[in-house]
Design a protein around this motif. Structure first.
Motif, mmCIF file in Angstrom:
data_model
loop_
_atom_site.group_PDB
_atom_site.id
_atom_site.type_symbol
_atom_site.label_atom_id
_atom_site.label_comp_id
_atom_site.label_asym_id
_atom_site.label_seq_id
_atom_site.Cartn_x
_atom_site.Cartn_y
_atom_site.Cartn_z
ATOM 1 N N LEU A 103 -10.417 3.071 -2.979
ATOM 2 C CA LEU A 103 -10.894 1.756 -3.375
ATOM 3 C C LEU A 103 -12.375 1.628 -3.023
ATOM 4 O O LEU A 103 -12.819 2.095 -1.965
ATOM 5 C CB LEU A 103 -10.108 0.665 -2.643
ATOM 6 N N VAL A 104 -13.126 1.019 -3.900
ATOM 7 C CA VAL A 104 -14.538 0.766 -3.612
ATOM 8 C C VAL A 104 -14.597 -0.322 -2.541
ATOM 9 O O VAL A 104 -13.964 -1.368 -2.683
ATOM 10 C CB VAL A 104 -15.290 0.329 -4.878
ATOM 11 N N PRO A 105 -15.322 -0.113 -1.446
ATOM 12 C CA PRO A 105 -15.304 -1.057 -0.323
ATOM 13 C C PRO A 105 -15.946 -2.401 -0.654
ATOM 14 O O PRO A 105 -16.744 -2.528 -1.590
ATOM 15 C CB PRO A 105 -16.089 -0.321 0.769
ATOM 16 N N LYS A 134 -9.136 -9.374 -4.050
ATOM 17 C CA LYS A 134 -7.964 -8.564 -3.733
ATOM 18 C C LYS A 134 -7.559 -8.664 -2.269
ATOM 19 O O LYS A 134 -6.528 -8.129 -1.881
ATOM 20 C CB LYS A 134 -8.231 -7.101 -4.081
ATOM 21 N N ASN A 135 -8.379 -9.320 -1.475
ATOM 22 C CA ASN A 135 -8.068 -9.454 -0.052
ATOM 23 C C ASN A 135 -8.704 -10.727 0.492
ATOM 24 O O ASN A 135 -9.466 -11.416 -0.214
ATOM 25 C CB ASN A 135 -8.535 -8.219 0.739
ATOM 26 N N GLU A 201 1.699 9.689 -13.046
ATOM 27 C CA GLU A 201 2.759 8.929 -12.375
ATOM 28 C C GLU A 201 2.406 8.603 -10.925
ATOM 29 O O GLU A 201 2.623 7.472 -10.464
ATOM 30 C CB GLU A 201 4.072 9.711 -12.429
ATOM 31 N N ASP A 202 1.861 9.569 -10.199
ATOM 32 C CA ASP A 202 1.504 9.322 -8.802
ATOM 33 C C ASP A 202 0.437 8.240 -8.692
ATOM 34 O O ASP A 202 0.502 7.366 -7.813
ATOM 35 C CB ASP A 202 1.008 10.617 -8.146
ATOM 36 N N LEU A 203 -0.560 8.308 -9.570
ATOM 37 C CA LEU A 203 -1.633 7.325 -9.525
ATOM 38 C C LEU A 203 -1.121 5.940 -9.908
ATOM 39 O O LEU A 203 -1.515 4.935 -9.302
ATOM 40 C CB LEU A 203 -2.777 7.745 -10.461
ATOM 41 N N ILE A 204 -0.220 5.882 -10.883
ATOM 42 C CA ILE A 204 0.352 4.593 -11.279
ATOM 43 C C ILE A 204 1.120 3.975 -10.114
ATOM 44 O O ILE A 204 0.992 2.782 -9.821
ATOM 45 C CB ILE A 204 1.271 4.764 -12.508
ATOM 46 N N MET A 208 0.378 0.455 -8.182
ATOM 47 C CA MET A 208 1.393 -0.586 -8.017
ATOM 48 C C MET A 208 1.508 -1.012 -6.550
ATOM 49 O O MET A 208 1.610 -2.207 -6.235
ATOM 50 C CB MET A 208 2.748 -0.098 -8.529
ATOM 51 N N ALA A 209 1.475 -0.040 -5.660
ATOM 52 C CA ALA A 209 1.563 -0.348 -4.237
ATOM 53 C C ALA A 209 0.342 -1.137 -3.778
ATOM 54 O O ALA A 209 0.456 -2.103 -2.999
ATOM 55 C CB ALA A 209 1.698 0.941 -3.427
ATOM 56 N N THR A 210 -0.826 -0.737 -4.261
ATOM 57 C CA THR A 210 -2.065 -1.450 -3.917
ATOM 58 C C THR A 210 -2.003 -2.887 -4.418
ATOM 59 O O THR A 210 -2.392 -3.834 -3.715
ATOM 60 C CB THR A 210 -3.284 -0.744 -4.547
#
Length: 250
Positions: A103-105, A134-135, A201-204, A208-210
């Motif tokens: 993620l870009v900080p 996002k935070n 798939e891994d990136l998706i 989703m988790a992010t």
């Protein structure tokens, strides 16, 4: 330099707009007129954040908001890509993180977003933000800049539905317009390609988790929000959004 500052912040356009407003109205008290004019024209325009998992249809609804309400749409990913393409200092910093799948900080993303939202033309038209905040730190940055959104649109879709939508997305290499092989087919001659990561798939799953972590943080921060079933028809979703914005901001 001073010239770059004037251009970046649209100072000339802002002062010209104020001057025209005064000359057209010829108020008895120009100072108070300008205070009221700025408050009405630059601080009351719709400020919207749209939230949902990748593939929820945020971009589709944001386009409709722009058309109906005249707001400007800012997608953080697009802002970063534009900086990378221009080889700006921000872009070069951001590219390093994106190439490593990170993620870009905030120290890069927050100033970038605020620099766009603070422009007089954007303040006057209003905006819809996709991918920010996002935070809690990003939400606080908006608040500190007196740019807290008036409302949140939250489009909910089950994770598997979102994944199916993501893997079917295609992007026009020339225009950047997004299509879908099933729901929004492109013209037959369009030069299409899958978006980066949409078939990974891994990136998706990571995205989703992010998203889940992000949405749980920011949902409680904005009490004025509309929760929508993203599996409804596009026009039904838009009808609900349009009514909510009209009732909240106008």
């Amino acid at each position: 330099s001073l010239g770059e500052y004037v251009e970046e912040k649209e100072v000339r356009e802002f002062l010209l707009d104020l001057t025209k407003a005064v000359l057209n109205s010829k108020p008895q008290n120009p100072k108070q007129f300008l205070v009221d004019y700025i408050s009405k024209s630059y601080q009351s325009s719709p400020r919207i954040i749209i939230v949902g998992p990748p593939g929820a249809g945020k971009g589709t609804q944001a386009k409709k908001m722009c058309s109906e309400f005249g707001v400007q749409h800012f997608r953080v990913g697009n802002l970063l890509r534009a900086e990378i393409k221009s080889r700006s200092e921000i872009g070069q910093k951001a590219e390093k993180y994106l190439n490593e799948g990170q993620l870009v900080p905030d120290e890069i993303v927050i100033p970038l977003v605020l620099s766009h939202l603070c422009r007089p033309s954007v303040a006057k038209q209003g905006w819809v933000l996709d991918g920010f905040p996002k935070n809690a730190a990003q939400a606080q940055a908006l608040k500190s800049a007196n740019l807290s959104p008036h409302l949140m649109i939250f489009i909910e879709v089950p994770e598997q539905v979102a994944i199916n939508r993501i893997t079917g997305r295609r992007i026009d290499r020339l225009t950047g317009e997004i299509f879908h092989v099933d729901f929004a087919p492109a013209p037959s001659n369009a030069p299409l390609t899958a978006r980066h990561g949409d078939n990974d798939e891994d990136l998706i799953n990571k995205r989703m988790a992010t998203y889940q972590n992000s949405v749980m943080t920011i949902l409680p921060l904005y009490p004025t929000k509309l929760l929508i079933d993203g599996e409804k028809e596009v026009d039904v979703i838009w009808s609900e959004i349009s009514e909510f914005i009209s009732a909240t901001c106008y």
